[in-house]
Design a protein around this motif. Structure first.
Motif, short mmCIF file in Angstrom:
data_model
loop_
_atom_site.label_atom_id
_atom_site.label_comp_id
_atom_site.label_asym_id
_atom_site.label_seq_id
_atom_site.Cartn_x
_atom_site.Cartn_y
_atom_site.Cartn_z
N CYS A 22 0.72 -1.30 -0.02
CA CYS A 22 0.05 0.00 0.04
C CYS A 22 0.83 1.23 -0.15
O CYS A 22 0.47 2.35 -0.53
CB CYS A 22 -1.10 0.14 1.13
N LEU A 23 2.05 1.31 0.57
CA LEU A 23 3.09 2.20 0.81
C LEU A 23 3.35 2.62 -0.79
O LEU A 23 3.57 3.89 -1.00
CB LEU A 23 4.05 2.18 1.58
N LEU A 24 3.64 1.87 -1.41
CA LEU A 24 4.00 2.23 -2.90
C LEU A 24 3.29 2.93 -3.82
O LEU A 24 3.82 3.86 -4.26
CB LEU A 24 4.29 0.81 -3.57
N PRO A 25 1.89 2.71 -3.99
CA PRO A 25 1.08 3.72 -4.64
C PRO A 25 1.00 4.97 -4.07
O PRO A 25 0.71 5.83 -4.52
CB PRO A 25 -0.11 2.73 -4.70
N ALA A 26 0.84 4.89 -2.64
CA ALA A 26 0.89 6.20 -2.01
C ALA A 26 2.03 7.14 -2.32
O ALA A 26 1.93 8.27 -2.50
CB ALA A 26 1.17 6.07 -0.46
N LEU A 27 3.23 6.43 -2.24
CA LEU A 27 4.67 7.25 -2.80
C LEU A 27 4.19 7.84 -4.18
O LEU A 27 4.73 8.92 -4.59
CB LEU A 27 5.86 6.50 -2.43
N LEU A 28 3.82 6.79 -4.92
CA LEU A 28 3.64 7.36 -6.28
C LEU A 28 2.57 8.41 -6.53
O LEU A 28 2.98 9.34 -7.37
CB LEU A 28 3.28 6.01 -7.21
N CYS A 29 1.62 8.59 -5.68
CA CYS A 29 0.65 9.36 -5.85
C CYS A 29 1.12 10.55 -5.50
O CYS A 29 0.96 12.00 -5.81
CB CYS A 29 -0.78 8.92 -5.18
N PHE A 30 1.90 10.59 -4.18
CA PHE A 30 2.51 11.86 -3.71
C PHE A 30 3.47 12.58 -4.55
O PHE A 30 3.98 13.64 -4.66
CB PHE A 30 3.19 11.66 -2.32
N ALA A 40 -8.04 8.46 -12.10
CA ALA A 40 -8.53 9.00 -10.64
C ALA A 40 -7.50 9.44 -9.71
O ALA A 40 -7.49 10.20 -8.87
CB ALA A 40 -9.56 8.07 -10.08
N LEU A 41 -6.43 8.67 -9.74
CA LEU A 41 -5.05 8.77 -8.92
C LEU A 41 -4.36 10.13 -9.26
O LEU A 41 -3.03 10.30 -8.66
CB LEU A 41 -4.29 7.92 -8.80
N SER A 42 -4.68 11.15 -10.09
CA SER A 42 -3.79 11.96 -10.69
C SER A 42 -3.57 13.11 -9.68
O SER A 42 -2.50 14.01 -9.90
CB SER A 42 -4.30 12.65 -11.86
N LEU A 48 -3.23 9.82 -0.08
CA LEU A 48 -3.54 9.80 1.39
C LEU A 48 -4.28 8.57 1.90
O LEU A 48 -4.02 8.02 2.95
CB LEU A 48 -4.37 11.11 1.77
N ALA A 49 -5.27 8.12 0.99
CA ALA A 49 -5.93 6.64 1.46
C ALA A 49 -5.03 5.64 1.46
O ALA A 49 -5.06 4.96 2.39
CB ALA A 49 -6.95 6.61 0.38
N PHE A 50 -3.93 5.49 0.51
CA PHE A 50 -2.98 4.44 0.61
C PHE A 50 -2.21 4.58 1.72
O PHE A 50 -1.70 3.51 2.37
CB PHE A 50 -2.16 4.37 -0.87
N LEU A 51 -1.83 5.97 2.10
CA LEU A 51 -1.07 5.76 3.36
C LEU A 51 -1.46 5.71 4.53
O LEU A 51 -1.03 4.94 5.38
CB LEU A 51 -0.50 7.48 3.31
N VAL A 52 -2.85 6.05 4.76
CA VAL A 52 -3.64 5.56 5.83
C VAL A 52 -3.82 4.09 5.90
O VAL A 52 -3.93 3.40 6.79
CB VAL A 52 -5.02 6.54 5.91
N SER A 53 -4.07 3.37 5.08
CA SER A 53 -4.30 2.03 4.75
C SER A 53 -3.09 1.33 5.33
O SER A 53 -3.12 0.21 5.74
CB SER A 53 -4.81 1.71 3.42
N ALA A 54 -1.97 1.90 4.76
CA ALA A 54 -0.48 1.21 4.86
C ALA A 54 -0.22 1.30 6.49
O ALA A 54 0.19 0.38 7.27
CB ALA A 54 0.63 1.89 4.09
#
Length: 76
Positions: A22-30, A40-42, A48-54
């Motif tokens: 979950c942290l990988l897509p969070a870092l990509l989105c940030f 939708a992740l642009s 933030l949702a991925f980070l909270v989930s991680a």
């Protein structure tokens, strides 16, 4: 005599691996590269949702780890 090597419970290991995934897509989105995954992740804050989930998955993985260590200490 050396103590037996401690093994991480499987449930803790699975939850920590999921947290890392979950942290990988969070870092990509940030970083602004979320649009490569999905349009939708642009927005950078979509991560933030991925980070909270991680964080939640890592916290959930800590419970079986702590309980296993407490059980081992109680058995000694």
């Amino acid at each position: 005599m050396s103590p037996a090597p401690r093994r991480m419970p499987l449930s803790a290991l699975v939850l920590f691996v999921l947290a890392a995934l979950c942290l990988l897509p969070a870092l990509l989105c940030f970083a602004g590269e979320g649009a490569r995954l999905h349009p939708a992740l642009s927005d950078p804050m979509a991560g933030l949702a991925f980070l909270v989930s991680a964080i939640a998955l890592a916290g959930s993985g800590a419970f079986p780890l702590v309980l296993a260590r407490l059980a081992q200490r109680d058995g000694e």
